[in-house]
Design a protein around this motif. Structure first.
Motif, mmCIF file in Angstrom:
data_model
loop_
_atom_site.group_PDB
_atom_site.id
_atom_site.type_symbol
_atom_site.label_atom_id
_atom_site.label_comp_id
_atom_site.label_asym_id
_atom_site.label_seq_id
_atom_site.Cartn_x
_atom_site.Cartn_y
_atom_site.Cartn_z
ATOM 1 N N LEU A 37 19.787 52.334 48.560
ATOM 2 C CA LEU A 37 20.589 51.880 46.986
ATOM 3 C C LEU A 37 20.827 53.288 46.201
ATOM 4 N N GLY A 38 22.011 53.742 46.075
ATOM 5 C CA GLY A 38 21.790 54.832 45.511
ATOM 6 C C GLY A 38 22.876 54.243 43.882
ATOM 7 N N PHE A 39 22.347 55.493 42.711
ATOM 8 C CA PHE A 39 22.848 55.662 41.295
ATOM 9 C C PHE A 39 23.407 56.509 41.501
ATOM 10 N N TYR A 40 24.682 56.899 40.537
ATOM 11 C CA TYR A 40 25.359 57.766 40.047
ATOM 12 C C TYR A 40 25.982 58.124 39.104
ATOM 13 N N SER A 41 25.530 59.439 39.105
ATOM 14 C CA SER A 41 26.264 59.895 37.597
ATOM 15 C C SER A 41 27.848 58.729 36.878
ATOM 16 N N ALA A 42 27.774 58.133 35.796
ATOM 17 C CA ALA A 42 28.975 58.151 35.116
ATOM 18 C C ALA A 42 29.941 59.175 34.832
ATOM 19 N N ASP A 43 29.552 60.530 34.587
ATOM 20 C CA ASP A 43 30.240 61.404 34.483
ATOM 21 C C ASP A 43 30.704 61.841 36.261
ATOM 22 N N ASP A 44 29.388 61.909 36.697
ATOM 23 C CA ASP A 44 30.818 62.738 37.979
ATOM 24 C C ASP A 44 30.134 61.771 39.121
ATOM 25 N N PRO A 45 31.318 60.740 39.320
ATOM 26 C CA PRO A 45 30.763 59.765 40.579
ATOM 27 C C PRO A 45 30.609 60.300 41.825
ATOM 28 N N ASP A 46 30.445 61.726 42.015
ATOM 29 C CA ASP A 46 29.785 62.230 43.240
ATOM 30 C C ASP A 46 28.586 62.608 43.085
ATOM 31 N N ALA A 47 28.319 63.095 42.573
ATOM 32 C CA ALA A 47 26.469 63.250 41.305
ATOM 33 C C ALA A 47 25.748 61.936 41.797
ATOM 34 N N CYS A 48 25.043 62.008 42.744
ATOM 35 C CA CYS A 48 23.833 60.573 42.978
ATOM 36 C C CYS A 48 22.441 61.270 42.572
ATOM 37 N N LEU A 49 22.266 60.342 41.562
ATOM 38 C CA LEU A 49 20.994 60.431 40.740
ATOM 39 C C LEU A 49 19.882 59.921 41.209
ATOM 40 N N LEU A 50 19.571 58.884 41.560
ATOM 41 C CA LEU A 50 18.889 58.709 42.307
ATOM 42 C C LEU A 50 18.932 57.340 43.680
ATOM 43 N N SER A 51 18.726 57.889 44.948
ATOM 44 C CA SER A 51 18.648 56.597 45.732
ATOM 45 C C SER A 51 17.506 56.439 46.598
#
Length: 156
Positions: A37-51
């Motif tokens: 389950l991955g959560f991404y930055s709203a500003d950068d959809p390629d930057a995974c904040l947490l997996s």
């Protein structure tokens, strides 16, 4: 909400969606059953904040928390079967057509055991059952068969 399904050759399938509040969430389903389950930055959809890695039991437990009546994976002796919910989107070539037109069982080996519609569930739909945009197919089969069925329903 639109869910984007992306095949990951040799890995599995990635499902992405954005919440109404603008958060980008991803679920990667590996061929071996593991899920992330991955959560991404709203500003950068390629930057995974947490997996967060989830074993099948944890994924099932999470599904039970999110949905009061999810359908569990079916495990039999030596054969792993999966149960998946497959959305019928506006671009599906099967909208307005009979379920039998999909050739699901013949083409994939997977069975469509129910169709979920806003008005209610339709268990064991026959080949004449007409599909509509927004329907969700409940399919049972091997991982490969169910993934192939999802591609067919999406028009891939």
């Amino acid at each position: 909400m639109t869910t984007r399904r992306t095949p990951l050759p040799g890995v599995g399938i990635q499902y992405d969606f954005s919440t109404e509040s603008g958060h980008h969430v991803s679920v990667v389903v590996h061929n071996d059953g593991r899920r992330f389950l991955g959560f991404y930055s709203a500003d950068d959809p390629d930057a995974c904040l947490l997996s967060v890695p989830l074993v099948p039991e944890e994924a099932t437990a999470l599904a039970h928390l999110l949905d009061q009546a999810p359908i569990d994976a079916v495990r039999t002796d030596g054969i792993d079967l999966v149960t998946e919910h497959i959305p019928v989107g506006v671009r599906s070539p099967y909208v307005g057509r009979a379920l039998g037109d999909t050739g699901a069982r013949t083409r994939t080996g997977a069975s469509i055991v129910a169709v979920l519609r806003r008005t209610g569930a339709h268990p064991s739909p026959g080949p004449g059952f007409r599909l509509a945009t927004g329907d969700t197919l409940v399919a049972v089969g091997t991982r490969e068969g169910v993934d192939t069925l999802a591609e067919i329903i999406a028009g891939g």
